[in-house]
Motif scaffolding. Sequence first.
Motif, PDB file in Angstrom:
ATOM      1  N   ARG A   1      -3.162  31.320  -8.708  1.00  0.00           N
ATOM      2  CA  ARG A   1      -2.046  30.363  -8.731  1.00  0.00           C
ATOM      3  C   ARG A   1      -1.522  30.175  -7.317  1.00  0.00           C
ATOM      4  O   ARG A   1      -1.283  31.152  -6.611  1.00  0.00           O
ATOM      5  N   GLU A   2      -1.330  28.920  -6.917  1.00  0.00           N
ATOM      6  CA  GLU A   2      -0.832  28.649  -5.580  1.00  0.00           C
ATOM      7  C   GLU A   2       0.617  29.083  -5.457  1.00  0.00           C
ATOM      8  O   GLU A   2       1.367  29.115  -6.442  1.00  0.00           O
ATOM      9  N   GLN A   3       1.009  29.439  -4.228  1.00  0.00           N
ATOM     10  CA  GLN A   3       2.353  29.936  -3.955  1.00  0.00           C
ATOM     11  C   GLN A   3       3.008  29.077  -2.884  1.00  0.00           C
ATOM     12  O   GLN A   3       2.345  28.581  -1.973  1.00  0.00           O
ATOM     13  N   PHE A   4       4.330  28.929  -3.000  1.00  0.00           N
ATOM     14  CA  PHE A   4       5.068  27.995  -2.158  1.00  0.00           C
ATOM     15  C   PHE A   4       6.176  28.713  -1.381  1.00  0.00           C
ATOM     16  O   PHE A   4       6.408  29.913  -1.563  1.00  0.00           O
TER      17      PHE A   4
ATOM     18  N   ALA B   1      -1.139  35.829  -8.305  1.00  0.00           N
ATOM     19  CA  ALA B   1      -1.429  34.734  -7.383  1.00  0.00           C
ATOM     20  C   ALA B   1      -2.874  34.807  -6.901  1.00  0.00           C
ATOM     21  O   ALA B   1      -3.554  33.783  -6.783  1.00  0.00           O
TER      22      ALA B   1
ATOM     23  N   ARG C   1      -1.683  17.209  -8.377  1.00  0.00           N
ATOM     24  CA  ARG C   1      -1.880  18.665  -8.377  1.00  0.00           C
ATOM     25  C   ARG C   1      -2.804  19.080  -9.514  1.00  0.00           C
ATOM     26  O   ARG C   1      -2.534  19.996 -10.280  1.00  0.00           O
TER      27      ARG C   1
ATOM     28  N   ILE D   1       2.655  27.829   5.201  1.00  0.00           N
ATOM     29  CA  ILE D   1       2.235  26.710   4.350  1.00  0.00           C
ATOM     30  C   ILE D   1       1.247  25.830   5.101  1.00  0.00           C
ATOM     31  O   ILE D   1       1.450  25.490   6.273  1.00  0.00           O
TER      32      ILE D   1
ATOM     33  N   ASN E   1       3.559  37.349  -8.108  1.00  0.00           N
ATOM     34  CA  ASN E   1       4.917  36.842  -7.958  1.00  0.00           C
ATOM     35  C   ASN E   1       5.795  37.588  -8.956  1.00  0.00           C
ATOM     36  O   ASN E   1       5.650  37.402 -10.163  1.00  0.00           O
TER      37      ASN E   1
ATOM     38  N   HIS F   1       0.678  24.588   0.165  1.00  0.00           N
ATOM     39  CA  HIS F   1       0.833  25.933  -0.389  1.00  0.00           C
ATOM     40  C   HIS F   1       0.450  26.974   0.660  1.00  0.00           C
ATOM     41  O   HIS F   1      -0.039  26.632   1.736  1.00  0.00           O
ATOM     42  N   MET F   2       0.679  28.250   0.344  1.00  0.00           N
ATOM     43  CA  MET F   2       0.383  29.303   1.310  1.00  0.00           C
ATOM     44  C   MET F   2      -1.117  29.331   1.613  1.00  0.00           C
ATOM     45  O   MET F   2      -1.949  29.352   0.706  1.00  0.00           O
TER      46      MET F   2
END
Length: 322
Positions: free
Chosen positions: A71-74, A112, A300, A24, A105, A29-30
């Motif tokens: 799309r952001e990834q967490f 993503a 966001r 992160i 995902n 986010h990643m």
Amino acid sequence: MTNIELPMTELKVLHETTVQSEEIDALGHMNVRYYMTRVDQANRSMLAEMGIQEEPGKVIRRLDTYTRFHREQFVDAPLHTLGGLIAVEGSDESREVNGYFEIRNPDNNQVAASFILQSCLIDVSSQQVLDISVQSTNSSGYSTIVPEHGMPRSLSLNVPARTSLEELLAVVGDDPTPGMMSGRHESMVHADDCDPDGRLREEVDLMFVLHRPTTGDESETAGPPIMRDAEGRRYSWAMIETRSLVWHRPMLGETVLSIGADIAHGEKWRQSRRWMFAEKTGLLLGISDSVGLCIDLDARRSIPMPLDVVEAIERSSLPQFL
């Protein structure tokens, strides 16, 4: 030039992981580098199943990498990396493999990020692209086409004209615009970046050599800087598209020089380009393009770029290189 065309199939799952806390960045986010780590592994897995593998004196190189972030990834998000073969191009002496990949995902089956890669096999000594034997029996199960959502939105897949270091130094100023790594950056290639022959390892991105943490900043969170606008909002730039072309890899001890500038912008976005050179010889190693979206980090959502940033871009942009 010859192309090998095969019947279409579904993308195959090539890699499965979960987002780790250390992946992160400062935006929560990643970070983009960890998307590429996953895709590199998936690409190598696909090539290996097609009979294309590294061996003594031969290495796989990613020549051209286009990425579109969706799309952001967490933290703790499960991620599947899928891939397929678009085409094999070239002559009997040298061939390049064009592949399409997605990171999804599986909890919601949302994409993503998507990728278009061109890879080849390189002779370590001569640095020449080699012929590769692709058997239809090994590759037919991977053949695919790029879907509409994987195609470029803003960036072009044309190869940009190569520019000399002298030409860029004559037009790039010393006052970089905030937030997108414009201006001049340099870094030396370290021993732990290199393969046994003393050349930068293929999986080490030139951009991460240039923007590695400096001494004393190793614990600093990766990612673009966080700033505040006139209204006090925390903002930064989220990458929505990138493209990287690599022609040469530097050697141990060489200083890599990056010259960067914005080449286009809109109300909420900016496109920047970085030319990367071997400083001593002026050899152009590669070019990296990125499109960043200005986002309110707490809401966001995208917002118009602050006026001071727009003014700085308009003073120093180089639209002639678009």
